[in-house]
Design a protein around this motif. Structure first.
Motif, PDB file in Angstrom:
ATOM      1  N   THR A 212       6.421   5.864  -3.242  1.00  0.00           N
ATOM      2  CA  THR A 212       5.508   6.815  -1.513  1.00  0.00           C
ATOM      3  C   THR A 212       6.012   8.168  -1.084  1.00  0.00           C
ATOM      4  O   THR A 212       7.069   8.159  -1.411  1.00  0.00           O
ATOM      5  CB  THR A 212       5.186   5.120  -1.318  1.00  0.00           C
ATOM      6  OG1 THR A 212       5.328   3.981  -1.189  1.00  0.00           O
ATOM      7  CG2 THR A 212       4.704   6.229   0.165  1.00  0.00           C
ATOM      8  N   GLY A 213       5.287   8.623  -1.732  1.00  0.00           N
ATOM      9  CA  GLY A 213       5.530   9.924  -0.846  1.00  0.00           C
ATOM     10  C   GLY A 213       4.322  11.105  -0.133  1.00  0.00           C
ATOM     11  O   GLY A 213       3.378  10.188  -0.141  1.00  0.00           O
ATOM     12  N   VAL A 214       4.901  12.556   0.119  1.00  0.00           N
ATOM     13  CA  VAL A 214       3.783  13.113   0.765  1.00  0.00           C
ATOM     14  C   VAL A 214       2.346  12.850   0.026  1.00  0.00           C
ATOM     15  O   VAL A 214       1.513  13.372   0.466  1.00  0.00           O
ATOM     16  CB  VAL A 214       4.146  14.120   0.779  1.00  0.00           C
ATOM     17  CG1 VAL A 214       3.093  15.583   1.722  1.00  0.00           C
ATOM     18  CG2 VAL A 214       5.872  14.052   2.387  1.00  0.00           C
ATOM     19  N   SER A 215       3.129  12.842  -1.738  1.00  0.00           N
ATOM     20  CA  SER A 215       1.765  13.570  -2.708  1.00  0.00           C
ATOM     21  C   SER A 215       1.363  12.172  -3.338  1.00  0.00           C
ATOM     22  O   SER A 215       1.046  11.930  -3.736  1.00  0.00           O
ATOM     23  CB  SER A 215       2.021  14.845  -3.768  1.00  0.00           C
ATOM     24  OG  SER A 215       3.272  13.842  -4.046  1.00  0.00           O
ATOM     25  N   ASN A 216       1.963  10.943  -3.119  1.00  0.00           N
ATOM     26  CA  ASN A 216       1.405  10.028  -3.256  1.00  0.00           C
ATOM     27  C   ASN A 216       1.534   8.559  -2.521  1.00  0.00           C
ATOM     28  O   ASN A 216       2.647   7.997  -1.551  1.00  0.00           O
ATOM     29  CB  ASN A 216       2.921   9.729  -4.483  1.00  0.00           C
ATOM     30  CG  ASN A 216       2.344   8.293  -5.308  1.00  0.00           C
ATOM     31  OD1 ASN A 216       1.421   8.029  -6.347  1.00  0.00           O
ATOM     32  ND2 ASN A 216       3.054   7.382  -5.821  1.00  0.00           N
ATOM     33  N   ASP A 217       0.259   8.315  -2.162  1.00  0.00           N
ATOM     34  CA  ASP A 217      -0.365   7.710  -0.995  1.00  0.00           C
ATOM     35  C   ASP A 217       0.239   5.593  -2.028  1.00  0.00           C
ATOM     36  O   ASP A 217       0.242   5.323  -2.823  1.00  0.00           O
ATOM     37  CB  ASP A 217      -1.627   7.633  -1.593  1.00  0.00           C
ATOM     38  CG  ASP A 217      -1.866   6.452   0.014  1.00  0.00           C
ATOM     39  OD1 ASP A 217      -2.270   4.991  -0.019  1.00  0.00           O
ATOM     40  OD2 ASP A 217      -2.236   7.234   0.814  1.00  0.00           O
ATOM     41  N   PRO A 218       1.222   5.035  -0.785  1.00  0.00           N
ATOM     42  CA  PRO A 218       1.295   3.857  -1.213  1.00  0.00           C
ATOM     43  C   PRO A 218       0.210   2.480  -2.301  1.00  0.00           C
ATOM     44  O   PRO A 218       0.881   1.818  -2.227  1.00  0.00           O
ATOM     45  CB  PRO A 218       1.230   3.756   0.586  1.00  0.00           C
ATOM     46  CG  PRO A 218       1.930   4.356   0.947  1.00  0.00           C
ATOM     47  CD  PRO A 218       0.773   5.236   0.687  1.00  0.00           C
ATOM     48  N   VAL A 219      -1.218   2.572  -1.656  1.00  0.00           N
ATOM     49  CA  VAL A 219      -1.985   1.957  -2.718  1.00  0.00           C
ATOM     50  C   VAL A 219      -2.116   2.511  -3.157  1.00  0.00           C
ATOM     51  O   VAL A 219      -2.217   2.297  -4.734  1.00  0.00           O
ATOM     52  CB  VAL A 219      -3.784   2.779  -1.476  1.00  0.00           C
ATOM     53  CG1 VAL A 219      -4.620   1.794  -2.520  1.00  0.00           C
ATOM     54  CG2 VAL A 219      -3.654   2.698  -0.240  1.00  0.00           C
ATOM     55  N   MET A 225      -2.452   0.147 -11.986  1.00  0.00           N
ATOM     56  CA  MET A 225      -3.714   0.875 -13.235  1.00  0.00           C
ATOM     57  C   MET A 225      -4.191   2.521 -12.101  1.00  0.00           C
ATOM     58  O   MET A 225      -4.280   3.553 -12.624  1.00  0.00           O
ATOM     59  CB  MET A 225      -4.822   0.393 -12.667  1.00  0.00           C
ATOM     60  CG  MET A 225      -6.367   0.276 -13.369  1.00  0.00           C
ATOM     61  SD  MET A 225      -7.441  -0.201 -13.099  1.00  0.00           S
ATOM     62  CE  MET A 225      -7.389  -0.182 -11.228  1.00  0.00           C
ATOM     63  N   LEU A 226      -3.726   2.675 -10.725  1.00  0.00           N
ATOM     64  CA  LEU A 226      -4.020   3.845  -9.883  1.00  0.00           C
ATOM     65  C   LEU A 226      -3.021   4.627 -10.258  1.00  0.00           C
ATOM     66  O   LEU A 226      -3.201   5.969 -10.721  1.00  0.00           O
ATOM     67  CB  LEU A 226      -4.654   3.215  -8.281  1.00  0.00           C
ATOM     68  CG  LEU A 226      -5.508   1.658  -8.249  1.00  0.00           C
ATOM     69  CD1 LEU A 226      -5.770   2.342  -6.958  1.00  0.00           C
ATOM     70  CD2 LEU A 226      -6.687   3.441  -8.440  1.00  0.00           C
ATOM     71  N   THR A 227      -1.924   4.274  -9.983  1.00  0.00           N
ATOM     72  CA  THR A 227      -0.526   5.052 -10.793  1.00  0.00           C
ATOM     73  C   THR A 227      -0.762   5.884 -12.205  1.00  0.00           C
ATOM     74  O   THR A 227      -0.693   6.906 -12.148  1.00  0.00           O
ATOM     75  CB  THR A 227       0.611   4.632 -10.941  1.00  0.00           C
ATOM     76  OG1 THR A 227       1.003   3.549  -9.782  1.00  0.00           O
ATOM     77  CG2 THR A 227       1.635   4.846 -11.791  1.00  0.00           C
ATOM     78  N   GLU A 228      -1.415   4.920 -13.178  1.00  0.00           N
ATOM     79  CA  GLU A 228      -1.998   5.354 -14.716  1.00  0.00           C
ATOM     80  C   GLU A 228      -2.675   6.818 -14.713  1.00  0.00           C
ATOM     81  O   GLU A 228      -2.785   7.548 -15.106  1.00  0.00           O
ATOM     82  CB  GLU A 228      -2.543   4.563 -15.788  1.00  0.00           C
ATOM     83  CG  GLU A 228      -0.580   4.039 -16.121  1.00  0.00           C
ATOM     84  CD  GLU A 228      -1.490   2.272 -16.617  1.00  0.00           C
ATOM     85  OE1 GLU A 228      -2.597   2.325 -16.913  1.00  0.00           O
ATOM     86  OE2 GLU A 228      -0.659   1.694 -17.222  1.00  0.00           O
ATOM     87  N   LEU A 229      -3.397   6.025 -13.554  1.00  0.00           N
ATOM     88  CA  LEU A 229      -4.852   6.842 -13.449  1.00  0.00           C
ATOM     89  C   LEU A 229      -4.728   8.560 -12.810  1.00  0.00           C
ATOM     90  O   LEU A 229      -5.086   9.580 -13.590  1.00  0.00           O
ATOM     91  CB  LEU A 229      -5.901   6.768 -12.478  1.00  0.00           C
ATOM     92  CG  LEU A 229      -6.654   5.139 -13.060  1.00  0.00           C
ATOM     93  CD1 LEU A 229      -7.642   4.682 -12.638  1.00  0.00           C
ATOM     94  CD2 LEU A 229      -7.569   5.647 -14.616  1.00  0.00           C
ATOM     95  N   LYS A 230      -3.179   8.229 -12.065  1.00  0.00           N
ATOM     96  CA  LYS A 230      -3.044   9.711 -11.484  1.00  0.00           C
ATOM     97  C   LYS A 230      -2.837  10.362 -12.273  1.00  0.00           C
ATOM     98  O   LYS A 230      -2.568  11.723 -11.921  1.00  0.00           O
ATOM     99  CB  LYS A 230      -2.615   8.905  -9.704  1.00  0.00           C
ATOM    100  CG  LYS A 230      -2.090  10.482  -8.868  1.00  0.00           C
ATOM    101  CD  LYS A 230      -1.739   9.812  -7.030  1.00  0.00           C
ATOM    102  CE  LYS A 230      -1.505  11.486  -7.059  1.00  0.00           C
ATOM    103  NZ  LYS A 230      -0.803  11.240  -5.453  1.00  0.00           N
TER     104      LYS A 230
END
Length: 235
Positions: A212-219, A225-230
Motif C-alpha cells: 500500500t502506498g500513495v500510488s497503490n490503493d489498499p483495495v 486480480m486488481l494488482t494484475e490489472l493495474k
C-alpha cells in the motif's frame, strides 16, 4: 462496363474512407492551432515583446511546455538551466515558456535568480499563461495518471493555440502531448527531457509487491486480480 463501374465505385468508396481521417486531422489542426492569420498574429505579438539578436540568424522560437515553471524544484532548475544555456549560445532564439503560473515576467525572472542563481535575459523570453492547468492537477479517484495525461493534451492544445513554436520541448514528462504535436504539424520537432516519468520503476514494484502506498490503493493491494490489472495498466 460492369467491371469498370465496380472498380470506379470501390475507388470512390476507398477515397472517401481515406479522406475522412485527413479531414478530421485538418479540422483539429485549424481548431487547435487556429488559422494561418491567427498564427501570424500571435508571432507578431511575441515579436513585439521580445528583442532577439537577428543580425546573423533569423529569429527562432523554442517552446518549453512546463506548467509549473515558477516552482522551485529540480525539474525547474533543469528548465531554467536549459533556457540560460540557449540564451548564452544562441542570441537569436526566443524561449517561450508555457506555464500555468499567474505571475509577471519580471517576477518570474527575479524568482529564478533568487532560487537558482541564474540570470535570465528577459529580452529573449516570453511566457504564455495557461489557464487550464487544473486538468493535470486534479486528483481523480481512479486512473489518475491516465486522466491527468489526457488532461495534459488539453493543456498542450491551449498552449499551441496561443503560440506555435519552431520546436516543442516537454520538460515535465507529459508523453501524451508528443503525438498531438506531431499530428498537428510534422514541421515541429518534439524534444523531451523527462525529469519525473509518469510511471517509475518504483511505482511498478510497489504494485507488483502488493504494498500500500500513495500510488497503490489498499483495495488494489489486497486483491490479486486488481494488482494484475493495474500492472497491465502501468505497462
Amino acid at each position: 462496363m460492369p467491371l469498370l463501374e465496380t472498380v470506379i465505385h470501390y475507388s470512390l468508396v476507398l477515397g472517401v474512407v481515406l479522406a475522412i481521417p485527413m479531414v478530421v486531422a485538418l479540422g483539429l489542426q485549424v481548431l487547435i492551432l487556429g488559422t494561418q492569420s491567427h498564427q501570424t498574429s500571435t508571432r507578431q505579438h511575441v515579436a513585439s515583446l521580445t528583442q532577439p539578436d537577428t543580425r546573423e540568424h533569423p529569429v527562432y522560437y523554442v517552446g518549453f511546455f512546463h506548467p509549473y515553471a515558477n516552482a522551485g524544484g529540480g525539474g525547474e532548475r533543469v528548465l531554467w538551466t536549459m533556457v540560460k544555456a540557449i540564451q548564452d549560445k544562441y542570441p537569436f532564439v526566443v524561449c517561450v515558456i508555457y506555464a500555468g503560473d499567474s505571475t509577471s515576467l519580471a517576477d518570474l525572472v527575479r524568482g529564478v535568480q533568487t532560487k537558482f542563481g541564474l540570470r535570465i535575459n528577459k529580452d529573449t523570453l516570453h511566457v504564455v499563461e495557461l489557464t487550464r492547468r487544473l486538468w493535470v492537477e486534479h486528483k481523480y479517484e481512479r486512473m489518475t495518471l491516465l486522466l491527468q495525461s489526457v488532461g495534459s493534451v488539453v493543456l498542450a492544445a491551449e498552449a499551441l493555440h496561443a503560440f506555435v513554436p519552431d520546436v516543442f520541448v516537454d520538460t515535465v514528462g507529459f508523453a501524451f502531448t508528443y503525438p498531438l504535436v506531431s499530428m498537428l504539424s510534422s514541421r515541429i520537432p518534439v524534444v523531451s527531457y523527462t525529469h519525473y516519468p509518469t510511471i517509475s520503476s518504483d511505482m511498478q514494484t510497489l504494485v507488483s509487491s502488493r504494498e500500500t502506498g500513495v500510488s497503490n490503493d489498499p483495495v488494489v493491494a489486497n486483491s490479486q486480480m486488481l494488482t494484475e490489472l493495474k500492472s497491465v495498466y502501468y505497462r
